[in-house]
Design a protein around this motif. Structure first.
Motif, PDB file in Angstrom:
ATOM      1  N   ARG A 278      77.251  52.437 -48.560  1.00  0.00           N
ATOM      2  CA  ARG A 278      77.956  53.559 -48.782  1.00  0.00           C
ATOM      3  C   ARG A 278      77.291  54.846 -49.384  1.00  0.00           C
ATOM      4  NH1 ARG A 278      83.427  51.149 -51.354  1.00  0.00           N
ATOM      5  NH2 ARG A 278      84.457  50.097 -49.425  1.00  0.00           N
ATOM      6  N   ARG A 279      76.169  54.510 -49.679  1.00  0.00           N
ATOM      7  CA  ARG A 279      75.382  55.516 -50.358  1.00  0.00           C
ATOM      8  C   ARG A 279      74.096  56.285 -49.600  1.00  0.00           C
ATOM      9  NH1 ARG A 279      75.730  56.208 -55.915  1.00  0.00           N
ATOM     10  NH2 ARG A 279      74.498  58.021 -55.635  1.00  0.00           N
ATOM     11  N   LEU A 280      74.084  55.680 -48.499  1.00  0.00           N
ATOM     12  CA  LEU A 280      72.662  55.625 -47.765  1.00  0.00           C
ATOM     13  C   LEU A 280      72.591  57.305 -47.558  1.00  0.00           C
ATOM     14  CD1 LEU A 280      70.356  54.657 -46.580  1.00  0.00           C
ATOM     15  CD2 LEU A 280      71.550  54.457 -44.459  1.00  0.00           C
ATOM     16  N   PRO A 281      73.275  58.211 -47.214  1.00  0.00           N
ATOM     17  CA  PRO A 281      72.950  59.496 -46.796  1.00  0.00           C
ATOM     18  C   PRO A 281      72.535  60.314 -48.002  1.00  0.00           C
ATOM     19  CG  PRO A 281      75.110  59.080 -45.735  1.00  0.00           C
ATOM     20  CD  PRO A 281      74.619  57.789 -46.565  1.00  0.00           C
ATOM     21  N   ALA A 282      73.104  60.100 -49.225  1.00  0.00           N
ATOM     22  CA  ALA A 282      72.706  60.550 -50.689  1.00  0.00           C
ATOM     23  C   ALA A 282      71.325  59.968 -50.929  1.00  0.00           C
ATOM     24  CB  ALA A 282      73.605  60.330 -51.575  1.00  0.00           C
ATOM     25  N   VAL A 283      71.045  58.704 -50.618  1.00  0.00           N
ATOM     26  CA  VAL A 283      70.002  57.964 -50.985  1.00  0.00           C
ATOM     27  C   VAL A 283      68.713  58.798 -50.249  1.00  0.00           C
ATOM     28  CG1 VAL A 283      68.569  56.032 -50.971  1.00  0.00           C
ATOM     29  CG2 VAL A 283      70.880  56.129 -51.649  1.00  0.00           C
ATOM     30  N   ILE A 284      68.917  58.761 -48.763  1.00  0.00           N
ATOM     31  CA  ILE A 284      68.004  59.626 -48.018  1.00  0.00           C
ATOM     32  C   ILE A 284      67.378  60.686 -48.442  1.00  0.00           C
ATOM     33  CG2 ILE A 284      67.508  60.381 -45.783  1.00  0.00           C
ATOM     34  CD1 ILE A 284      69.222  58.009 -44.538  1.00  0.00           C
ATOM     35  N   ALA A 285      68.697  61.808 -48.528  1.00  0.00           N
ATOM     36  CA  ALA A 285      68.308  62.939 -49.478  1.00  0.00           C
ATOM     37  C   ALA A 285      67.556  62.829 -50.528  1.00  0.00           C
ATOM     38  CB  ALA A 285      69.747  63.791 -49.715  1.00  0.00           C
ATOM     39  N   LEU A 286      67.559  62.116 -51.342  1.00  0.00           N
ATOM     40  CA  LEU A 286      66.839  61.868 -52.570  1.00  0.00           C
ATOM     41  C   LEU A 286      65.314  61.472 -52.215  1.00  0.00           C
ATOM     42  CD1 LEU A 286      66.472  62.174 -55.660  1.00  0.00           C
ATOM     43  CD2 LEU A 286      67.650  59.866 -55.776  1.00  0.00           C
ATOM     44  N   LEU A 287      65.234  60.602 -51.355  1.00  0.00           N
ATOM     45  CA  LEU A 287      64.068  60.110 -50.878  1.00  0.00           C
ATOM     46  C   LEU A 287      63.078  61.238 -50.225  1.00  0.00           C
ATOM     47  CD1 LEU A 287      64.923  56.297 -49.520  1.00  0.00           C
ATOM     48  CD2 LEU A 287      63.802  57.150 -51.695  1.00  0.00           C
ATOM     49  N   ASP A 288      63.720  62.014 -49.487  1.00  0.00           N
ATOM     50  CA  ASP A 288      63.089  63.051 -48.765  1.00  0.00           C
ATOM     51  C   ASP A 288      62.759  63.962 -49.666  1.00  0.00           C
ATOM     52  OD1 ASP A 288      63.658  62.310 -46.247  1.00  0.00           O
ATOM     53  OD2 ASP A 288      65.458  63.723 -45.971  1.00  0.00           O
ATOM     54  N   GLU A 289      63.693  64.147 -50.733  1.00  0.00           N
ATOM     55  CA  GLU A 289      62.956  65.277 -51.977  1.00  0.00           C
ATOM     56  C   GLU A 289      61.665  64.666 -52.493  1.00  0.00           C
ATOM     57  OE1 GLU A 289      64.780  66.503 -56.255  1.00  0.00           O
ATOM     58  OE2 GLU A 289      65.941  65.929 -54.772  1.00  0.00           O
ATOM     59  N   LEU A 290      61.586  63.238 -52.848  1.00  0.00           N
ATOM     60  CA  LEU A 290      60.722  62.884 -53.536  1.00  0.00           C
ATOM     61  C   LEU A 290      59.191  62.373 -52.464  1.00  0.00           C
ATOM     62  CD1 LEU A 290      62.534  60.544 -56.024  1.00  0.00           C
ATOM     63  CD2 LEU A 290      61.494  62.782 -56.470  1.00  0.00           C
ATOM     64  N   GLY A 291      59.434  62.554 -51.408  1.00  0.00           N
ATOM     65  CA  GLY A 291      58.712  62.343 -50.395  1.00  0.00           C
ATOM     66  C   GLY A 291      58.166  60.800 -50.082  1.00  0.00           C
ATOM     67  N   LEU A 292      59.446  59.959 -50.075  1.00  0.00           N
ATOM     68  CA  LEU A 292      59.396  58.546 -50.141  1.00  0.00           C
ATOM     69  C   LEU A 292      60.218  58.013 -48.854  1.00  0.00           C
ATOM     70  CD1 LEU A 292      60.177  57.635 -53.953  1.00  0.00           C
ATOM     71  CD2 LEU A 292      57.903  57.629 -52.643  1.00  0.00           C
ATOM     72  N   THR A 293      60.840  58.614 -48.234  1.00  0.00           N
ATOM     73  CA  THR A 293      61.559  58.135 -46.876  1.00  0.00           C
ATOM     74  C   THR A 293      60.676  57.234 -46.125  1.00  0.00           C
ATOM     75  OG1 THR A 293      62.893  60.331 -47.359  1.00  0.00           O
ATOM     76  CG2 THR A 293      63.302  59.005 -45.341  1.00  0.00           C
ATOM     77  N   ASP A 294      59.541  57.819 -45.873  1.00  0.00           N
ATOM     78  CA  ASP A 294      58.650  56.763 -44.748  1.00  0.00           C
ATOM     79  C   ASP A 294      58.204  55.613 -45.371  1.00  0.00           C
ATOM     80  OD1 ASP A 294      58.965  58.974 -42.752  1.00  0.00           O
ATOM     81  OD2 ASP A 294      57.184  59.995 -43.317  1.00  0.00           O
ATOM     82  N   LYS A 295      58.477  55.427 -46.727  1.00  0.00           N
ATOM     83  CA  LYS A 295      58.008  54.119 -47.289  1.00  0.00           C
ATOM     84  C   LYS A 295      59.021  53.253 -47.876  1.00  0.00           C
ATOM     85  CE  LYS A 295      54.180  56.572 -50.000  1.00  0.00           C
ATOM     86  NZ  LYS A 295      53.085  55.632 -49.310  1.00  0.00           N
ATOM     87  N   ALA A 296      60.244  53.761 -46.930  1.00  0.00           N
ATOM     88  CA  ALA A 296      61.415  52.696 -47.284  1.00  0.00           C
ATOM     89  C   ALA A 296      61.938  52.197 -45.725  1.00  0.00           C
ATOM     90  CB  ALA A 296      62.563  53.833 -47.530  1.00  0.00           C
ATOM     91  N   VAL A 297      62.351  50.896 -46.176  1.00  0.00           N
ATOM     92  CA  VAL A 297      62.871  50.196 -44.955  1.00  0.00           C
ATOM     93  C   VAL A 297      64.256  49.477 -45.187  1.00  0.00           C
ATOM     94  CG1 VAL A 297      61.748  47.984 -45.643  1.00  0.00           C
ATOM     95  CG2 VAL A 297      62.408  48.105 -43.231  1.00  0.00           C
ATOM     96  N   LEU A 298      64.985  49.651 -44.265  1.00  0.00           N
ATOM     97  CA  LEU A 298      66.449  49.264 -44.508  1.00  0.00           C
ATOM     98  C   LEU A 298      66.863  47.894 -43.869  1.00  0.00           C
ATOM     99  CD1 LEU A 298      69.581  49.920 -45.590  1.00  0.00           C
ATOM    100  CD2 LEU A 298      69.814  51.110 -43.448  1.00  0.00           C
ATOM    101  N   LEU A 299      67.532  46.878 -44.401  1.00  0.00           N
ATOM    102  CA  LEU A 299      67.908  45.823 -43.684  1.00  0.00           C
ATOM    103  C   LEU A 299      69.236  45.481 -43.703  1.00  0.00           C
ATOM    104  CD1 LEU A 299      64.900  45.227 -45.182  1.00  0.00           C
ATOM    105  CD2 LEU A 299      64.892  43.277 -43.711  1.00  0.00           C
ATOM    106  N   GLU A 300      70.082  45.522 -42.586  1.00  0.00           N
ATOM    107  CA  GLU A 300      71.558  45.241 -42.561  1.00  0.00           C
ATOM    108  C   GLU A 300      71.681  43.822 -42.209  1.00  0.00           C
ATOM    109  OE1 GLU A 300      75.402  47.346 -40.636  1.00  0.00           O
ATOM    110  OE2 GLU A 300      73.423  47.366 -39.508  1.00  0.00           O
TER     111      GLU A 300
END
Length: 254
Positions: free
Chosen positions: A193-215
């Motif tokens: 439920r928090r993914l959009p907000a988490v992505i925004a924070l990761l984008d801000e910190l330059g970490l989005t490309d270092k993340a992987v999501l498993l469903e």
């Protein structure tokens, strides 16, 4: 609730792993096989117990007395007043378990992942221990969702001098920002439920490309997002885990 004197059964909190029945430990399978009464948690009154489905696939429940109890899916913050509905769920489950224990029956409580990591099983145990401090209990650890996720993407959770942080679903943005900035690797559990907000924070910190999501890691309908932005507008399953790893493994010079 009250605990009578005399011969009482033993409570087994059994970690059944993240979803794949073959990831259950031998001890978990043996304990469930040898225990006639199972009390299984589920999130919805008309829903199914994921822990029960996993246990049944490996052990079989045809000859068991299976009692499903509802544990409402609401945020729980320690050292704060708990939601009355949540407390009622714990107390109802405790009464069901206690009744069987007082009859001399052993009771197995299968729980997803590992009992010691954000598990409903300890809420049940704590409620029971308020009645009987010397309750006979055995805890059987299980493979965690984050361990299964690590294996699926062929990457370590922690290595060398890494500092690893594990963040539950009830995180707040201020603490999460600090954790992402100070930790070398971060596991975000139940991030659906928090993914959009988490992505925004990761984008801000330059970490989005270092993340992987498993469903639904390890299950038949597992989905791995190496580009987590692709999942931003999707309705993700509750079993969604995000791994963030900053450091790369240096190759040994030849």
């Amino acid at each position: 609730m009250s605990m009578t004197t005399g011969q009482t059964g033993r409570l087994y909190l059994v970690g059944v792993g993240p979803g794949d029945p073959e990831l259950m430990t031998y001890k978990a399978v043996r304990t469930l096989d040898q225990t006639r009464v199972w009390v299984a948690p589920k999130a919805k009154t008309d829903g199914a117990s994921a822990a029960l489905q996993i246990a049944s696939a490996m052990v079989g429940a045809a000859d068991k007395e299976v009692l499903e109890v509802r544990f409402p899916m609401k945020k729980i913050r320690l050292e704060q007043e708990h939601d009355p509905e949540v407390q009622q769920g714990w107390q109802k489950a405790a009464r069901i378990v206690l009744e069987r224990l007082e009859q001399g029956e052993d009771v197995a409580f299968p729980t997803l992942g590992d009992p010691g990591l954000y598990s409903t099983s300890f809420y049940l145990l704590n409620t029971l221990q308020e009645v009987c401090h010397d309750l006979p209990v055995t805890i059987i650890p299980g493979i965690t969702a984050m361990s299964a996720c690590s294996a699926q993407v062929n990457a370590p959770l922690g290595l060398g001098d890494d500092v690893l942080s594990v963040v539950p679903a009830a995180f707040d943005d201020a603490r999460l920002r600090d954790i992402l900035q100070t930790s070398d690797a971060v596991v975000l559990m139940k991030v659906f439920r928090r993914l959009p907000a988490v992505i925004a924070l990761l984008d801000e910190l330059g970490l989005t490309d270092k993340a992987v999501l498993l469903e639904r890691c390890g299950m038949d309908d597992q989905h791995i997002y190496t580009d987590i932005r692709e999942a931003a507008d999707k309705e993700l399953h509750y079993f969604s885990t995000l791994l963030v790893r900053k450091k790369q493994i240096n190759k040994v010079a030849s």
